[in-house]
Design a protein around this motif. Sequence first.
Motif, PDB file in Angstrom:
ATOM      1  N   GLN A  13       0.824  -1.207   0.000  1.00 31.97           N
ATOM      2  CA  GLN A  13       0.000   0.000   0.000  1.00 31.97           C
ATOM      3  C   GLN A  13       0.866   1.269   0.000  1.00 31.97           C
ATOM      4  O   GLN A  13       0.572   2.237  -0.706  1.00 31.97           O
ATOM      5  CB  GLN A  13      -0.915  -0.002   1.238  1.00 31.97           C
ATOM      6  N   THR A  14       1.947   1.246   0.786  1.00 30.82           N
ATOM      7  CA  THR A  14       2.859   2.397   0.836  1.00 30.82           C
ATOM      8  C   THR A  14       3.494   2.650  -0.519  1.00 30.82           C
ATOM      9  O   THR A  14       3.584   3.798  -0.984  1.00 30.82           O
ATOM     10  CB  THR A  14       3.959   2.160   1.888  1.00 30.82           C
ATOM     11  N   ALA A  15       3.943   1.556  -1.171  1.00 35.21           N
ATOM     12  CA  ALA A  15       4.589   1.695  -2.471  1.00 35.21           C
ATOM     13  C   ALA A  15       3.608   2.213  -3.526  1.00 35.21           C
ATOM     14  O   ALA A  15       3.954   3.075  -4.345  1.00 35.21           O
ATOM     15  CB  ALA A  15       5.190   0.361  -2.903  1.00 35.21           C
ATOM     16  N   LEU A  16       2.375   1.694  -3.520  1.00 37.98           N
ATOM     17  CA  LEU A  16       1.373   2.179  -4.473  1.00 37.98           C
ATOM     18  C   LEU A  16       1.158   3.681  -4.319  1.00 37.98           C
ATOM     19  O   LEU A  16       1.063   4.425  -5.297  1.00 37.98           O
ATOM     20  CB  LEU A  16       0.050   1.437  -4.276  1.00 37.98           C
ATOM     21  N   SER A  17       1.077   4.126  -3.066  1.00 41.03           N
ATOM     22  CA  SER A  17       0.877   5.556  -2.797  1.00 41.03           C
ATOM     23  C   SER A  17       2.095   6.377  -3.199  1.00 41.03           C
ATOM     24  O   SER A  17       1.976   7.430  -3.835  1.00 41.03           O
ATOM     25  CB  SER A  17       0.567   5.754  -1.318  1.00 41.03           C
ATOM     26  N   ARG A  18       3.276   5.862  -2.845  1.00 43.62           N
ATOM     27  CA  ARG A  18       4.506   6.629  -3.094  1.00 43.62           C
ATOM     28  C   ARG A  18       4.850   6.725  -4.578  1.00 43.62           C
ATOM     29  O   ARG A  18       5.397   7.732  -5.037  1.00 43.62           O
ATOM     30  CB  ARG A  18       5.653   5.965  -2.323  1.00 43.62           C
ATOM     31  N   PHE A  19       4.548   5.675  -5.351  1.00 41.63           N
ATOM     32  CA  PHE A  19       4.913   5.656  -6.768  1.00 41.63           C
ATOM     33  C   PHE A  19       3.776   6.136  -7.672  1.00 41.63           C
ATOM     34  O   PHE A  19       3.903   6.068  -8.891  1.00 41.63           O
ATOM     35  CB  PHE A  19       5.335   4.239  -7.191  1.00 41.63           C
ATOM     36  N   ARG A  20       2.687   6.606  -7.054  1.00 46.69           N
ATOM     37  CA  ARG A  20       1.566   7.090  -7.860  1.00 46.69           C
ATOM     38  C   ARG A  20       2.020   8.265  -8.736  1.00 46.69           C
ATOM     39  O   ARG A  20       2.662   9.191  -8.267  1.00 46.69           O
ATOM     40  CB  ARG A  20       0.416   7.522  -6.952  1.00 46.69           C
ATOM     41  N   GLY A  21       1.691   8.186 -10.010  1.00 46.98           N
ATOM     42  CA  GLY A  21       2.088   9.243 -10.932  1.00 46.98           C
ATOM     43  C   GLY A  21       3.400   8.980 -11.642  1.00 46.98           C
ATOM     44  O   GLY A  21       3.829   9.779 -12.478  1.00 46.98           O
ATOM     45  N   PHE A  22       4.056   7.854 -11.313  1.00 50.92           N
ATOM     46  CA  PHE A  22       5.316   7.492 -11.959  1.00 50.92           C
ATOM     47  C   PHE A  22       5.145   6.152 -12.685  1.00 50.92           C
ATOM     48  O   PHE A  22       4.360   5.297 -12.249  1.00 50.92           O
ATOM     49  CB  PHE A  22       6.440   7.398 -10.923  1.00 50.92           C
ATOM     50  N   PRO A  23       5.872   5.940 -13.780  1.00 50.43           N
ATOM     51  CA  PRO A  23       5.700   4.724 -14.596  1.00 50.43           C
ATOM     52  C   PRO A  23       6.350   3.497 -13.964  1.00 50.43           C
ATOM     53  O   PRO A  23       7.342   2.966 -14.458  1.00 50.43           O
ATOM     54  CB  PRO A  23       6.390   5.111 -15.910  1.00 50.43           C
ATOM     55  N   VAL A  24       5.796   3.044 -12.849  1.00 50.28           N
ATOM     56  CA  VAL A  24       6.349   1.900 -12.119  1.00 50.28           C
ATOM     57  C   VAL A  24       5.225   0.909 -11.847  1.00 50.28           C
ATOM     58  O   VAL A  24       4.173   1.285 -11.321  1.00 50.28           O
ATOM     59  CB  VAL A  24       6.995   2.344 -10.786  1.00 50.28           C
ATOM     60  N   SER A  25       5.452  -0.350 -12.210  1.00 47.81           N
ATOM     61  CA  SER A  25       4.467  -1.405 -11.988  1.00 47.81           C
ATOM     62  C   SER A  25       4.826  -2.173 -10.712  1.00 47.81           C
ATOM     63  O   SER A  25       5.948  -2.659 -10.564  1.00 47.81           O
ATOM     64  CB  SER A  25       4.451  -2.360 -13.185  1.00 47.81           C
ATOM     65  N   ILE A  26       3.863  -2.296  -9.783  1.00 42.85           N
ATOM     66  CA  ILE A  26       4.115  -2.902  -8.468  1.00 42.85           C
ATOM     67  C   ILE A  26       3.156  -4.064  -8.248  1.00 42.85           C
ATOM     68  O   ILE A  26       1.966  -3.971  -8.594  1.00 42.85           O
ATOM     69  CB  ILE A  26       3.938  -1.862  -7.344  1.00 42.85           C
ATOM     70  N   ASP A  27       3.658  -5.145  -7.684  1.00 43.23           N
ATOM     71  CA  ASP A  27       2.815  -6.305  -7.389  1.00 43.23           C
ATOM     72  C   ASP A  27       3.216  -6.882  -6.041  1.00 43.23           C
ATOM     73  O   ASP A  27       4.252  -6.522  -5.473  1.00 43.23           O
ATOM     74  CB  ASP A  27       2.970  -7.361  -8.490  1.00 43.23           C
ATOM     75  N   MET A  28       2.361  -7.811  -5.528  1.00 46.28           N
ATOM     76  CA  MET A  28       2.617  -8.397  -4.222  1.00 46.28           C
ATOM     77  C   MET A  28       2.414  -9.909  -4.285  1.00 46.28           C
ATOM     78  O   MET A  28       1.512 -10.412  -4.960  1.00 46.28           O
ATOM     79  CB  MET A  28       1.670  -7.799  -3.173  1.00 46.28           C
ATOM     80  N   LEU A  29       3.268 -10.653  -3.590  1.00 44.36           N
ATOM     81  CA  LEU A  29       3.145 -12.103  -3.447  1.00 44.36           C
ATOM     82  C   LEU A  29       3.127 -12.445  -1.964  1.00 44.36           C
ATOM     83  O   LEU A  29       4.096 -12.204  -1.253  1.00 44.36           O
ATOM     84  CB  LEU A  29       4.324 -12.821  -4.114  1.00 44.36           C
ATOM     85  N   SER A  30       1.998 -12.976  -1.497  1.00 44.39           N
ATOM     86  CA  SER A  30       1.900 -13.422  -0.108  1.00 44.39           C
ATOM     87  C   SER A  30       0.644 -14.267   0.005  1.00 44.39           C
ATOM     88  O   SER A  30      -0.078 -14.463  -0.971  1.00 44.39           O
ATOM     89  CB  SER A  30       1.822 -12.228   0.851  1.00 44.39           C
ATOM     90  N   ARG A  31       0.330 -14.753   1.185  1.00 46.33           N
ATOM     91  CA  ARG A  31      -0.875 -15.554   1.339  1.00 46.33           C
ATOM     92  C   ARG A  31      -2.141 -14.707   1.298  1.00 46.33           C
ATOM     93  O   ARG A  31      -3.242 -15.237   1.388  1.00 46.33           O
ATOM     94  CB  ARG A  31      -0.815 -16.394   2.619  1.00 46.33           C
ATOM     95  N   PHE A  32      -1.980 -13.370   1.152  1.00 44.94           N
ATOM     96  CA  PHE A  32      -3.129 -12.517   0.887  1.00 44.94           C
ATOM     97  C   PHE A  32      -3.630 -12.698  -0.552  1.00 44.94           C
ATOM     98  O   PHE A  32      -4.687 -12.197  -0.900  1.00 44.94           O
ATOM     99  CB  PHE A  32      -2.756 -11.045   1.112  1.00 44.94           C
ATOM    100  N   ARG A  33      -2.817 -13.345  -1.394  1.00 43.79           N
ATOM    101  CA  ARG A  33      -3.163 -13.554  -2.791  1.00 43.79           C
ATOM    102  C   ARG A  33      -3.597 -15.011  -3.014  1.00 43.79           C
ATOM    103  O   ARG A  33      -2.992 -15.939  -2.469  1.00 43.79           O
ATOM    104  CB  ARG A  33      -1.957 -13.234  -3.692  1.00 43.79           C
ATOM    105  N   THR A  34      -4.626 -15.201  -3.834  1.00 41.47           N
ATOM    106  CA  THR A  34      -5.060 -16.554  -4.167  1.00 41.47           C
ATOM    107  C   THR A  34      -4.050 -17.195  -5.106  1.00 41.47           C
ATOM    108  O   THR A  34      -3.164 -16.530  -5.660  1.00 41.47           O
ATOM    109  CB  THR A  34      -6.432 -16.523  -4.862  1.00 41.47           C
TER     110      THR A  34
END
Length: 919
Positions: A706-727
Amino acid sequence: MNTRELLLSVMRESREYRALTEGLSLSRRRAKPAPCAVTGLSEGASPVFLTALAADETLAGRRVLILYASEKDAADEALRLTAAGVTAYHFPARDYNFNITSASRDYEHRRLLVLSELLFGEKPMAVCATAEAVLQVTVPPEELIHLSVSLKSDRPVDLEKLTKTLTLGGYSRVELVEGPGQFAVRGGIIDIFPPSESPVRVELFGDEIDRIGVFDPVTQRFTETLEGDILIPPAHEAVLDEDRREKIISACAKQIKKLSEQNDPDMRTVELLMTEQAQLKDFSDVSFTDKYLPLIYPDGNCFFDYFDGLCVIFDTANVRERANSAEALTMQSVSDMISAGELYGKMSGVWQNPWDRVQTALSVMPSVLIDPFARSHPGMTPAAEFSFRTRHIPPYAGNTALLLEDLQELSAGGYRLAVLCANEADAASLAKTLTGEGYTAGVCREGSEFFGENVKKYPVALLYGDSDGGFELTDARFAFLNYSGVSEGTARFYRKQQRKAKKKNTEKILSYSDLTPGDAVVHEAYGVGIYEGIETLTAAGITRDYVKIRYAGTDKLFLPVDQLDLVSKYIGAGADGEVKLNKMGGADWHRAKSRASASAKEMAKELIELYARRKRAKGFSFPADDDMTAQFASAFPYEETDSQLSAIEDIRRDMEEGCPMERIICGDVGYGKTEVALRAAFKAVMGGKQVAILVPTTILAYQHYQTALSRFRGFPVSIDMLSRFRTKAQQEVSLRKLRRGETDIIIGTHRIISSDIEFRDLGLVIIDEEQRFGVAQKEKLKKLSIGADLLTLTATPIPRTLNMAMGGILDMSILDDVPGLRSPVQTYVMEHDDGIIAEAVRREIRRGGQVFYLNNNIEYLYTLRGKLSAEIPEARIAVAHGRMDRDELEDIWAALVRGEIDVLVCTTIIETGVDVPNA
């Protein structure tokens, strides 16, 4: 003239500003002054306006009070004014301590310092505060005068009277003064630590003061002689003399009698009141005085009993609303105590004055009400309204094309233009660029006597230094543009104030007070001995103090106290805990030193070879920072600390070299490790590489995501997450994108070091909370990061990692600067008490905050939730622990971040760096 002086002079040229100061002068002469309303000040212009008002020579001798709705804004403004050369103080609100047995008095000391300056100081000053702070009940001025101690060289001192006054004023008598609110008397030396930053030492000759100065509470050594009178204010706001103690004892007795007459009295409450009575009768230093403020100060004295000057209210409606809320919260706590039987309900008086007290004060002193737009002010009728025409101009962050576009429009409108750069070199470079574009531009160096004329001479004047932001002042036809994007005048001043001396990596003895007889010490020339105290000896007619050290046999060393730098504390011991003493002049100490030296050389050789192999390894050399990197840095919403900037520069230099980086960032929670890591991640992505961020828990992975999504908003950076929060399906999609290079930054738990993970071009691995990973996981990481840069974040490095960093194998950057304006943490250690816990939770919820309730017994968490729900039915309470289903845990955490949960009863699943600022 410097940049700030230029801005102030331009503001004072404004037609509206001149009319306002004339109106204030007229208001001062009226029997009943009326407020002046000010509107139209933009974000960049309002700090300049406030500084101009606080430092205005036409208002000489005037004190200025600036009221804000929030403590942070008030503290910010005090620092900003101080950086501009104005004597300014932050006057904080304090938490009333109703039923906790011990509490920090930091805020109370700051308040007493300000009140003393108002009462005894003569120079103009500004005080920044909230309405809650100025309306809280405090010590009356006449009592502050009575409890303040005046000291001056060559004057006699009545030691008994001094001790009594200090004790009555809330000072604690101790053996060694180490913090504010303490004093010590040792022979002819009196040490006092008043609410100010500097402790005072008084040296007596007989009963007369021989010397007064400042001493260092760490080394206990005299550092500076002070001239003139020294004023020592009291250390407590709520002062208990004998009469007041009797009043409170009587109130407790009445309440105990009332409770005892009930059919089923609450014995816990009765015991509490009896304990308070006993402490008052013993003349103990009690901490519950706030509970009985109406008995102590029945007149309800507050800040306005000390202040006579100009009052400025910033955002009037919001300030009034926060003041009313603060009063309501205080009275709710009082009502709860009365309902619980903990307080005698027939006391008359106030703990918090109502907003009417502000309106009463404004009826006898000139005032300015600053609001963004014109509005009505219930209870206050402004004498006149002054509408400034200003416009906020955002920083350009080095964007020359955008600057040129605005300059063309403004210069066509006949504006005088000033452009702020980060430093003189940048200003000179921009001057050349503007000259090439057809502008007449020149650098106005700070301190130049022709500075003001230069601004008029050049259509564009290039400045450098600190500022609070850009703005346009229409009626003065002036525009101030911040080209660098660095608006850190306040932060830079704060860092100067907070800059720490670097500590040596040894256990040097700072003074004899660090030792107790029987301690083992090491002398550089004679080896290990036992410290046996201080002795005064006379040799060759000279009397001196010596440190006595006993060695093996009958050997003894008498070392002059001014040679303590030759001695260190002994930190080793044998297997049985025994210390083997050396013999003075014997060969065993020299042999031990030789063996240690040879061993150190052998280890150093191995380390050098290992370090050289790492340096020879082939890595990727990232490109130099560009304009987009500067824009990313300027988008950070806070001011970086010195150590953060240093760490960012270390990482930049490492990443631009040709060998793989392996650096540790070590810093306490909240010191900004995440931002340093995100700067490195951005640089790696801009260099065309992928970034992996490894964290130990799913909650921390979610928060970083969530921090990275907020911090990189407006810049050409693709962010993803891998954890047990993901199916499983979501993870498959993430892995596919990672292999194709569609994902720039992947954040995850141990899942990202699994065997099925493939990166297209990994350039940087960031490990958060490194100490939480095992040896096997670190081996996988080494394989994962071959040829890639490695950045490790930790607050508590494991011994092996720390040893490698200290030995130079790993590079380390330390974040040791406290972030600006961080509220001090107040810790209370006490016996478990459900009543106190419930009250603390209620108080936090009323404040609009959130609570973590930590307990590592998962089965007991639900029992705790039930207890709290019964005590505080209005609270929204949830439970979180590591055995919960991932979807349930994700929903709970999201609700907590959104503010939909008041209390989270949880395990140490939250300990790994989670950030909920409202808790």
